[in-house]
Scaffold this motif. Structure first.
Motif, PDB file in Angstrom:
ATOM      1  N   SER A 184      27.125   1.333  25.605  1.00 25.95           N
ATOM      2  CA  SER A 184      26.149   1.768  24.526  1.00 25.95           C
ATOM      3  C   SER A 184      26.598   3.272  24.179  1.00 25.95           C
ATOM      4  O   SER A 184      26.476   3.384  23.364  1.00 25.95           O
ATOM      5  CB  SER A 184      24.874   1.652  25.492  1.00 25.95           C
ATOM      6  OG  SER A 184      24.971   3.012  26.453  1.00 25.95           O
ATOM      7  N   LYS A 185      27.522   3.676  24.766  1.00 32.95           N
ATOM      8  CA  LYS A 185      28.545   4.608  24.284  1.00 32.95           C
ATOM      9  C   LYS A 185      29.156   4.588  23.115  1.00 32.95           C
ATOM     10  O   LYS A 185      29.387   5.651  22.108  1.00 32.95           O
ATOM     11  CB  LYS A 185      28.747   6.390  25.446  1.00 32.95           C
ATOM     12  CG  LYS A 185      28.051   6.646  26.380  1.00 32.95           C
ATOM     13  CD  LYS A 185      28.816   7.000  27.116  1.00 32.95           C
ATOM     14  CE  LYS A 185      28.060   7.500  28.358  1.00 32.95           C
ATOM     15  NZ  LYS A 185      28.156   8.741  29.139  1.00 32.95           N
ATOM     16  N   ASP A 188      29.233   2.070  21.185  1.00 31.09           N
ATOM     17  CA  ASP A 188      27.850   1.692  20.405  1.00 31.09           C
ATOM     18  C   ASP A 188      27.732   2.576  18.768  1.00 31.09           C
ATOM     19  O   ASP A 188      27.682   2.912  17.819  1.00 31.09           O
ATOM     20  CB  ASP A 188      27.140   0.531  20.627  1.00 31.09           C
ATOM     21  CG  ASP A 188      28.203  -0.458  20.858  1.00 31.09           C
ATOM     22  OD1 ASP A 188      28.642  -1.343  20.208  1.00 31.09           O
ATOM     23  OD2 ASP A 188      26.867  -1.849  21.835  1.00 31.09           O
ATOM     24  N   GLN A 189      27.511   3.764  20.316  1.00 30.15           N
ATOM     25  CA  GLN A 189      27.086   5.118  19.064  1.00 30.15           C
ATOM     26  C   GLN A 189      27.501   5.535  18.180  1.00 30.15           C
ATOM     27  O   GLN A 189      27.812   6.354  17.608  1.00 30.15           O
ATOM     28  CB  GLN A 189      26.363   6.211  20.801  1.00 30.15           C
ATOM     29  CG  GLN A 189      24.530   5.544  20.673  1.00 30.15           C
ATOM     30  CD  GLN A 189      24.502   6.337  22.153  1.00 30.15           C
ATOM     31  OE1 GLN A 189      24.361   6.321  23.321  1.00 30.15           O
ATOM     32  NE2 GLN A 189      23.117   6.910  21.898  1.00 30.15           N
ATOM     33  N   ASN A 240      30.532   5.052  17.430  1.00 29.79           N
ATOM     34  CA  ASN A 240      30.875   4.393  16.318  1.00 29.79           C
ATOM     35  C   ASN A 240      29.837   4.499  14.950  1.00 29.79           C
ATOM     36  O   ASN A 240      30.264   4.239  14.130  1.00 29.79           O
ATOM     37  CB  ASN A 240      31.470   3.073  16.266  1.00 29.79           C
ATOM     38  CG  ASN A 240      32.648   2.285  17.156  1.00 29.79           C
ATOM     39  OD1 ASN A 240      33.170   2.967  16.800  1.00 29.79           O
ATOM     40  ND2 ASN A 240      33.292   1.658  18.419  1.00 29.79           N
ATOM     41  N   ALA A 241      28.647   3.817  15.636  1.00 22.72           N
ATOM     42  CA  ALA A 241      27.674   4.588  14.362  1.00 22.72           C
ATOM     43  C   ALA A 241      26.954   6.054  14.024  1.00 22.72           C
ATOM     44  O   ALA A 241      26.694   6.442  13.207  1.00 22.72           O
ATOM     45  CB  ALA A 241      26.233   4.016  15.373  1.00 22.72           C
ATOM     46  N   GLY A 242      27.904   6.658  14.707  1.00 22.09           N
ATOM     47  CA  GLY A 242      28.498   8.131  13.971  1.00 22.09           C
ATOM     48  C   GLY A 242      27.272   8.818  15.136  1.00 22.09           C
ATOM     49  O   GLY A 242      26.675   9.927  14.717  1.00 22.09           O
ATOM     50  N   ILE A 243      25.953   8.222  16.166  1.00 19.04           N
ATOM     51  CA  ILE A 243      25.860   8.906  16.765  1.00 19.04           C
ATOM     52  C   ILE A 243      25.943   9.576  18.396  1.00 19.04           C
ATOM     53  O   ILE A 243      26.737   8.596  18.849  1.00 19.04           O
ATOM     54  CB  ILE A 243      24.721   8.318  17.118  1.00 19.04           C
ATOM     55  CG1 ILE A 243      23.792   6.843  15.818  1.00 19.04           C
ATOM     56  CG2 ILE A 243      23.007   8.703  17.873  1.00 19.04           C
ATOM     57  CD1 ILE A 243      23.568   6.307  15.872  1.00 19.04           C
ATOM     58  N   ARG A 285      29.318  12.415  12.481  1.00 22.33           N
ATOM     59  CA  ARG A 285      28.545  11.505  10.922  1.00 22.33           C
ATOM     60  C   ARG A 285      29.577  12.174   9.987  1.00 22.33           C
ATOM     61  O   ARG A 285      30.158  11.155   9.010  1.00 22.33           O
ATOM     62  CB  ARG A 285      27.584  12.250  10.044  1.00 22.33           C
ATOM     63  CG  ARG A 285      26.444  11.935  10.826  1.00 22.33           C
ATOM     64  CD  ARG A 285      25.201  12.251   9.171  1.00 22.33           C
ATOM     65  NE  ARG A 285      24.395  13.387   9.131  1.00 22.33           N
ATOM     66  CZ  ARG A 285      23.710  14.279  10.364  1.00 22.33           C
ATOM     67  NH1 ARG A 285      23.608  13.587  11.674  1.00 22.33           N
ATOM     68  NH2 ARG A 285      23.255  15.755  10.188  1.00 22.33           N
ATOM     69  N   ALA A 295      33.309   9.155  11.692  1.00 23.53           N
ATOM     70  CA  ALA A 295      32.668   8.071  12.859  1.00 23.53           C
ATOM     71  C   ALA A 295      33.037   7.127  11.129  1.00 23.53           C
ATOM     72  O   ALA A 295      32.731   7.779  10.400  1.00 23.53           O
ATOM     73  CB  ALA A 295      31.619   7.942  12.942  1.00 23.53           C
ATOM     74  N   GLY A 296      34.309   6.215  12.159  1.00 22.79           N
ATOM     75  CA  GLY A 296      34.277   4.736  10.937  1.00 22.79           C
ATOM     76  C   GLY A 296      35.442   4.971   9.716  1.00 22.79           C
ATOM     77  O   GLY A 296      36.048   4.525   9.007  1.00 22.79           O
ATOM     78  N   SER A 354      37.167   6.581  15.860  1.00 24.32           N
ATOM     79  CA  SER A 354      36.137   5.340  16.130  1.00 24.32           C
ATOM     80  C   SER A 354      35.803   5.142  18.069  1.00 24.32           C
ATOM     81  O   SER A 354      36.823   6.055  19.183  1.00 24.32           O
ATOM     82  CB  SER A 354      36.961   3.954  15.698  1.00 24.32           C
ATOM     83  OG  SER A 354      38.521   4.265  16.135  1.00 24.32           O
TER      84      SER A 354
END
Ligand code: NAD
Length: 427
Positions: free
Chosen positions: A34-35, A37-38, A40-43, A56, A59-60, A64
């Protein structure tokens, strides 16, 4: 440079985001999907001021996350171990997670031809880098030191101010056995305006413990003086503000109150005690630092009982659950022993924290969590202030909803008001 960060908790995520901000390419590794994924989603997986903006932004792009050690090691020149180093059941350091991360790094290093530096950033007791991490990596990678680099680079950031502290450090310590690995690690910080202190790994490890143990000692000292002042009717804050004017002492960390918590001070002082005892030294001062700290929460409940008598059936509002303000971290928070003792005494607890309600719910499922200070205070027989959140300083009319207006302040943060019985823990 290309960096991998192993463990995306407070230290790992902040370091990764800040290294990206300094222009490095960073890949994070964690066992918690979960960490990953977060990130990678910038959260941000944790709350830290300034971190959402950095994630923000990077990330990406330069930042990554992956569960794959092989990918991270192949795609970086330096790996930072940032996993947790909790206490075991005796208070000694538990190196299980550091060992697991080291062996995974060693396995990945076996498949890589190029030079790679492993850096221990986790707080570990002296000798760990040389006697635990290095041999583990040699064994699992089939390489000798020299074929890969090894260094120790302790982290001094404060939770809540972590991004600011990383970008504006007052010291950077790099401990290495050879110049090449030390130079590479030091160069990663060249974008920051701070001198790099170069040592060997065990000195770097000790600097971190000496630093934290000294700060914890200052707090316990202030609490000891505060407890004596309380009984003598002296305002310890008046005393310490004068004492702190002595340049040899300094004004910080002299605030008496409910004591220190968090993921570092208690466990680090205990780990240093454990290491000292392992080598046959009895650390009397450090043991007293812990003993004074562990007594403070009980003193809050004692004050309450002295004033209210039997707590059975009484409604007590607890304001503040995080171990300090500006974080959702409740690890070793002083509110934990206070809530436990209140429950043991039959009180019903109504708690409120601007950020840490959900974390505390995992520990105490049976107490009431409120959405605001006013909700927690409604109908309360007393209120205990445990965390120095800025918003608590503004509370005023909210206290009018209490059934009995008694406040015990564990953080010296409220101003006495008319029609409210206000008691300080040490003043
Ligand atoms: P944390 O518990 O918040 O984060 C550790 C992370 O490591 C977690 O995300 C966990 O899922 C991950 N992890 C566990 N096993 C793993 C493995 N085998 N491989 C990859 N990831 C793994 O810890 P933290 O608070 O960031 O602290 C990390 C270290 O830094 C500790 O040694 C701590 O003492 C030190 N430190 C912490 C602070 C602080 O303020 N939190 C400050 C300075 C130093």
């Amino acid at each position: 440079m290309k960096i991998s960060v192993i463990g995306t908790g407070y230290v790992g995520t902040v370091s990764a985001a800040c290294f990206a901000e300094l222009g490095h390419e960073v890949v994070c590794v964690d066992v918690d999907r979960s960490k990953i994924d977060q990130i990678n989603a910038g959260i941000p997986p944790i709350y830290e001021d300034g971190l959402p903006e950095l994630l923000r932004k990077h990330a990406g792009k330069r930042l990554s996350a992956t569960p794959d050690y092989d990918f991270a090691v192949v795609n970086s020149d330096v790996s930072f171990i940032c996993v947790g180093t909790p206490s075991d059941s005796h208070g000694n350091i538990d190196l299980g997670i550091v060992k697991a991360a080291s062996s995974s790094l060693g396995d990945s290093l076996r498949k890589k031809k190029d030079y790679h530096v492993i850096v221990v950033k986790s707080t570990v007791v002296p000798e760990t880098t040389e006697k635990v991490v290095m041999p583990m990596i040699e064994k699992r990678s089939g390489k000798h030191t020299g074929e890969f680099g090894i260094a120790m680079n302790p982290e001094f950031l404060r939770e809540g101010k972590a991004v600011h502290d990383f970008m504006h450090p007052d010291k950077i310590v790099v401990g290495s056995l050879d110049k090449r690995s030390g130079d590479i690690v030091a160069s990663l910080y060249s974008g920051l305006n701070c001198e790099v202190t170069r040592t060997n790994p065990r000195t770097a490890e000790m600097i971190k413990y000496a630093n934290n143990a000294f700060l914890a000692t200052k707090i316990s000292y202030a609490n000891e003086v505060g407890n004596i002042c309380k009984q003598l009717g002296i305002d310890t804050y008046e005393v310490m503000s004068a004492v702190g004017k002595d340049f040899r002492i300094g004004k910080h960390f002299l605030n008496a109150g409910a004591g220190f918590g968090g993921s570092c001070f208690p466990k680090d002082v205990k780990a240093l005690i454990g290491k000292a005892q392992e080598i046959g030294y009895e650390p009397l001062l450090l043991k007293s630092v812990i003993a004074v700290n562990e007594r403070q929460p009980g003193r809050m409940v004692l004050l309450l009982k002295n004033r209210l008598g039997d707590l059975r059936g009484k409604k007590i509002a607890v304001l503040g659950l995080a171990f300090k303000n500006d974080t959702d971290d409740i690890r070793e928070s002083r509110s934990i022993p206070v809530i436990k003792e209140l429950l043991d005494n039959g009180a019903s607890v109504f708690a409120y924290d601007p950020m840490a309600n959900e974390n505390m719910r995992k520990l105490f499922g049976g107490i009431q969590y409120s959405g605001s200070a006013e909700d927690a205070l409604r109908g309360a027989d007393a209120c205990l202030v445990m965390t120095e959140w800025e918003e608590f300083k503004m509370l005023d009319k909210e206290f009018e909803v209490m059934r009995n207006r008694l406040i015990i302040d564990g953080r010296h943060m409220l101003t006495p008001r008319k029609n409210i019985e206000y008691m300080g823990l040490c003043w």
